[in-house]
Design an enzyme around this catalytic site. Structure first.
Site, PDB file in Angstrom:
ATOM      1  NE  ARG A  67      -3.643  -2.142   2.624  1.00 39.68           N
ATOM      2  CZ  ARG A  67      -3.702  -2.911   3.713  1.00 39.68           C
ATOM      3  NH1 ARG A  67      -3.004  -2.607   4.780  1.00 39.68           N
ATOM      4  NH2 ARG A  67      -4.480  -3.976   3.744  1.00 39.68           N
ATOM      5  NE  ARG A 151     -19.892  -4.836  13.043  1.00 36.84           N
ATOM      6  CZ  ARG A 151     -19.406  -5.260  14.191  1.00 36.84           C
ATOM      7  NH1 ARG A 151     -19.636  -4.583  15.293  1.00 36.84           N
ATOM      8  NH2 ARG A 151     -18.697  -6.348  14.235  1.00 36.84           N
ATOM      9  NE  ARG A 162     -22.845  -5.787  18.340  1.00 31.61           N
ATOM     10  CZ  ARG A 162     -22.523  -6.613  17.361  1.00 31.61           C
ATOM     11  NH1 ARG A 162     -21.330  -7.131  17.293  1.00 31.61           N
ATOM     12  NH2 ARG A 162     -23.419  -6.927  16.454  1.00 31.61           N
TER      13      ARG A 162
HETATM   14  P1  5GP Z   1      -3.200  -6.489   5.631  1.00 33.48           P
HETATM   15  O1  5GP Z   1      -3.228  -6.931   4.202  1.00 33.48           O
HETATM   16  O2  5GP Z   1      -4.370  -5.616   6.001  1.00 33.48           O
HETATM   17  O3  5GP Z   1      -1.859  -5.911   6.044  1.00 33.48           O
HETATM   18  O4  5GP Z   1      -3.360  -7.809   6.524  1.00 33.48           O
HETATM   19  C1  5GP Z   1      -4.434  -8.663   6.312  1.00 33.48           C
HETATM   20  C2  5GP Z   1      -4.489  -9.712   7.397  1.00 33.48           C
HETATM   21  O5  5GP Z   1      -3.320 -10.527   7.329  1.00 33.48           O
HETATM   22  C3  5GP Z   1      -4.507  -9.132   8.824  1.00 33.48           C
HETATM   23  O6  5GP Z   1      -5.512  -9.856   9.545  1.00 33.48           O
HETATM   24  C4  5GP Z   1      -3.152  -9.448   9.380  1.00 33.48           C
HETATM   25  O7  5GP Z   1      -3.178  -9.690  10.786  1.00 33.48           O
HETATM   26  C5  5GP Z   1      -2.849 -10.739   8.641  1.00 33.48           C
HETATM   27  N1  5GP Z   1      -1.421 -11.060   8.579  1.00 33.48           N
HETATM   28  C6  5GP Z   1      -0.372 -10.230   8.414  1.00 33.48           C
HETATM   29  N2  5GP Z   1       0.775 -10.915   8.440  1.00 33.48           N
HETATM   30  C7  5GP Z   1       0.445 -12.215   8.659  1.00 33.48           C
HETATM   31  C8  5GP Z   1       1.209 -13.422   8.814  1.00 33.48           C
HETATM   32  O8  5GP Z   1       2.418 -13.463   8.771  1.00 33.48           O
HETATM   33  N3  5GP Z   1       0.502 -14.558   9.015  1.00 33.48           N
HETATM   34  C9  5GP Z   1      -0.860 -14.590   9.073  1.00 33.48           C
HETATM   35  N4  5GP Z   1      -1.453 -15.760   9.298  1.00 33.48           N
HETATM   36  N5  5GP Z   1      -1.613 -13.482   8.934  1.00 33.48           N
HETATM   37  C10 5GP Z   1      -0.962 -12.314   8.733  1.00 33.48           C
END
Ligand code: 5GP
Ligand code: ADP
Length: 222
Positions: A67, A151, A162
């Site tokens: 990003r 939300r 909640r």
């Molecule tokens: P984003 O694309 O928004 O940075 O992350 C998307 C999701 O991927 C988030 O829920 C984040 O916690 C998860 N995420 C980021 N790094 C890892 C990783 O190394 N392993 C896993 N299982 N999830 C990850």
């Protein structure tokens, strides 16, 4: 004495048996999980800035595009699916998951690099990551973060319900965002932080980690 060596930090493939990821004493790593947009990276950035000599971020790999403002090697290692699949097959990852059409994963080298600097390793992973890390010897503190007010549909009363449900969840079954409790994973998290005020959430996070911070200071981690 840590059970791992600096050499391990470079993630050598297949040359030696895996050393444990976590020693028996000393501060435990921290896993933060929660829905996208809950404020995980905002809180972690603050924590890592304020306590830069105590905590270190485990930089995950992902196949998604960066990003604006994200840096390779700092926010993530941005890699192709081919490279990531190859390295997963080679046993270089502690855990990996498919999330929203992309692969994400925590490499052994990422965690060991933080540990080699004598810092508490902080991981930001999704729920699949949490479940998979539970199968390893990393033994972290598990924190779930959510932002109910996001939300804008909640009345104060429903919000209170909640929150009560979230607290009950923490004690007995997985939190709100998980499928109905299966009984297989009671108490997935040690703590739920509701991030409706960033300052309060940050305070709660620091409070939750105060024991680990003290241990780190006592054992010369800072
Ligand atoms: P984003 O694309 O928004 O940075 O992350 C998307 C999701 O991927 C988030 O829920 C984040 O916690 C998860 N995420 C980021 N790094 C890892 C990783 O190394 N392993 C896993 N299982 N999830 C990850
Ligand atoms: P995550 O890492 O969980 O996906 P981010 O930390 O990227 O979430 O936060 C998503 C957005 O929400 C960011 O723009 C951040 O500044 C904002 N944000 C986080 N916490 C709060 C809060 N308590 N109040 C208002 N905005 C917040």
């Amino acid at each position: 004495m840590p059970l791992w060596t600096l050499q391990d930090a470079w993630g050598q493939r297949g040359e030696q048996p895996d050393t444990p990821l976590q020693g028996m004493s000393g501060p435990r790593p921290v896993v933060l999980s929660g829905p996208s947009g809950a404020g995980k990276s905002t809180l972690l950035k603050r924590l890592l800035q304020e306590h830069s000599s105590i905590f270190g971020f485990s930089v995950s790999h992902t196949t998604r595009d960066p990003r604006p403002g994200e840096e390779n090697g700092k926010d993530y290692y941005f890699v192709t699916r081919e490279v990531m699949q190859r390295d997963i097959a080679a046993g270089d990852f502690i855990e990996h998951a498919e999330f929203s059409g992309n692969l994400y994963g925590t490499s052994k080298a990422a965690v060991r690099a933080v540990q080699a600097m004598n810092r508490i390793c902080v991981l930001d992973v999704d729920l699949q990551g949490v479940r998979n890390i539970k199968k390893t010897d990393l033994r972290p503190v598990y924190i779930f973060e959510q932002r109910l007010r996001q939300r804008n549909t909640e009345t104060e009363e429903s919000l209170a319900k909640r929150l009560a449900a979230a607290r009950a969840d923490m004690e007995s079954k997985p939190p709100l965002t998980l499928p109905p409790p299966s009984g297989e994973e009671p108490g997935l998290f040690d703590l739920i932080i509701v991030n409706d005020s960033l300052d309060k959430a940050y305070w709660a996070l620091k409070e939750a980690l105060s024991e680990e911070i003290k241990k780190a200071q006592a054992t010369g981690h800072s």
